[in-house]
Design a protein around this motif. Sequence first.
Motif, PDB file in Angstrom:
ATOM      1  N   SER A 130     -50.860  80.724  -2.386  1.00  0.00           N
ATOM      2  CA  SER A 130     -49.509  80.735  -1.800  1.00  0.00           C
ATOM      3  C   SER A 130     -48.969  82.164  -1.673  1.00  0.00           C
ATOM      4  O   SER A 130     -48.247  82.466  -0.727  1.00  0.00           O
ATOM      5  N   LEU A 131     -49.340  83.050  -2.592  1.00  0.00           N
ATOM      6  CA  LEU A 131     -48.934  84.448  -2.467  1.00  0.00           C
ATOM      7  C   LEU A 131     -49.542  85.086  -1.211  1.00  0.00           C
ATOM      8  O   LEU A 131     -48.855  85.788  -0.469  1.00  0.00           O
ATOM      9  N   ILE A 132     -50.822  84.847  -0.995  1.00  0.00           N
ATOM     10  CA  ILE A 132     -51.506  85.419   0.170  1.00  0.00           C
ATOM     11  C   ILE A 132     -50.920  84.872   1.470  1.00  0.00           C
ATOM     12  O   ILE A 132     -50.657  85.619   2.419  1.00  0.00           O
ATOM     13  N   LEU A 133     -50.691  83.549   1.519  1.00  0.00           N
ATOM     14  CA  LEU A 133     -50.111  82.951   2.727  1.00  0.00           C
ATOM     15  C   LEU A 133     -48.689  83.451   2.957  1.00  0.00           C
ATOM     16  O   LEU A 133     -48.276  83.659   4.102  1.00  0.00           O
ATOM     17  N   GLY A 151     -48.929  77.437   5.002  1.00  0.00           N
ATOM     18  CA  GLY A 151     -49.984  77.308   6.016  1.00  0.00           C
ATOM     19  C   GLY A 151     -49.454  76.672   7.291  1.00  0.00           C
ATOM     20  O   GLY A 151     -49.769  77.110   8.406  1.00  0.00           O
ATOM     21  N   ALA A 152     -48.612  75.624   7.147  1.00  0.00           N
ATOM     22  CA  ALA A 152     -48.020  74.972   8.317  1.00  0.00           C
ATOM     23  C   ALA A 152     -47.094  75.925   9.069  1.00  0.00           C
ATOM     24  O   ALA A 152     -47.119  75.998  10.301  1.00  0.00           O
ATOM     25  N   LEU A 153     -46.281  76.669   8.334  1.00  0.00           N
ATOM     26  CA  LEU A 153     -45.365  77.623   8.982  1.00  0.00           C
ATOM     27  C   LEU A 153     -46.120  78.757   9.677  1.00  0.00           C
ATOM     28  O   LEU A 153     -45.761  79.164  10.783  1.00  0.00           O
ATOM     29  N   LEU A 154     -47.146  79.254   9.028  1.00  0.00           N
ATOM     30  CA  LEU A 154     -47.943  80.342   9.603  1.00  0.00           C
ATOM     31  C   LEU A 154     -48.630  79.901  10.895  1.00  0.00           C
ATOM     32  O   LEU A 154     -48.583  80.603  11.905  1.00  0.00           O
ATOM     33  N   TYR A 194     -45.953  79.303  13.662  1.00  0.00           N
ATOM     34  CA  TYR A 194     -45.489  80.578  14.230  1.00  0.00           C
ATOM     35  C   TYR A 194     -46.532  81.121  15.218  1.00  0.00           C
ATOM     36  O   TYR A 194     -46.172  81.564  16.302  1.00  0.00           O
ATOM     37  N   THR A 195     -47.790  81.069  14.811  1.00  0.00           N
ATOM     38  CA  THR A 195     -48.858  81.547  15.691  1.00  0.00           C
ATOM     39  C   THR A 195     -48.893  80.736  16.980  1.00  0.00           C
ATOM     40  O   THR A 195     -49.068  81.291  18.067  1.00  0.00           O
ATOM     41  N   ALA A 196     -48.709  79.429  16.867  1.00  0.00           N
ATOM     42  CA  ALA A 196     -48.722  78.576  18.055  1.00  0.00           C
ATOM     43  C   ALA A 196     -47.559  78.897  18.995  1.00  0.00           C
ATOM     44  O   ALA A 196     -47.736  78.952  20.211  1.00  0.00           O
ATOM     45  N   ILE A 248     -51.842  70.023   9.007  1.00  0.00           N
ATOM     46  CA  ILE A 248     -51.441  70.461   7.662  1.00  0.00           C
ATOM     47  C   ILE A 248     -50.204  69.700   7.209  1.00  0.00           C
ATOM     48  O   ILE A 248     -50.129  69.229   6.069  1.00  0.00           O
ATOM     49  N   SER A 249     -49.218  69.562   8.092  1.00  0.00           N
ATOM     50  CA  SER A 249     -48.005  68.816   7.744  1.00  0.00           C
ATOM     51  C   SER A 249     -48.325  67.357   7.465  1.00  0.00           C
ATOM     52  O   SER A 249     -47.785  66.759   6.534  1.00  0.00           O
ATOM     53  N   GLY A 250     -49.205  66.786   8.257  1.00  0.00           N
ATOM     54  CA  GLY A 250     -49.612  65.397   8.041  1.00  0.00           C
ATOM     55  C   GLY A 250     -50.378  65.194   6.747  1.00  0.00           C
ATOM     56  O   GLY A 250     -50.179  64.208   6.035  1.00  0.00           O
TER      57      GLY A 250
END
Length: 191
Positions: free
Chosen positions: A103-106, A154-157, A160-162, A177-179
């Motif tokens: 979680s720190l890396i993400l 991961g879902a937010l990252l 954002y990329t999308a 990921i959200s699912g």
Amino acid sequence: MVRSMKRRIELLLIGLIIIGAALLRIIFWQPDIYGSDFFYHYTVTEQAIANGKLSNDNNLAMCYEGVKQGHPHGFYFLPYIGGKILGLDNAFIILPILLGLISLILNYMLLKKLFNKRVAMIALFFLAISVGHISKSFPFSWRGENLIYPLLLGALLTLYTALFEKKKIYAIISGIISGVSIWFWNGYPLL
């Protein structure tokens, strides 16, 4: 050449902060201190391993017939697999720390995209030494936050990329990921 050197320095700083974060989580932990709800989750996982199948039932809970369907099955998936491979105690020592470091890396990757390297590095440092984050990711601390932080970030990252880099595959990955979070945590509607 200069860009390569800056990248190496960035990776070195991230590596040092992550190593420091891992050490903080190990240093502050003492064998007699366990995370909240540890014994309940340990017992559920121990029973699942003894029965040979993933289960979220706790037959030893102090109520008629124990507790059935207390948490989603996925909540116990990682300690169940980790317990079979590493041993149950080792799984409950390693997994919370590992998920905290992920979680720190993400968090760093997301903030780097949202703002810049400097903001991301400062946030990474403060989150790594934050008592709140340490308390959720030290050995034998198994709570929903351990699982959901990497999934949320991961879902937010990927979202954002999308949205901003116009890569549709990342929108699909964000949705997956959200699912998947439904299987891991009761608080999934927050994601």
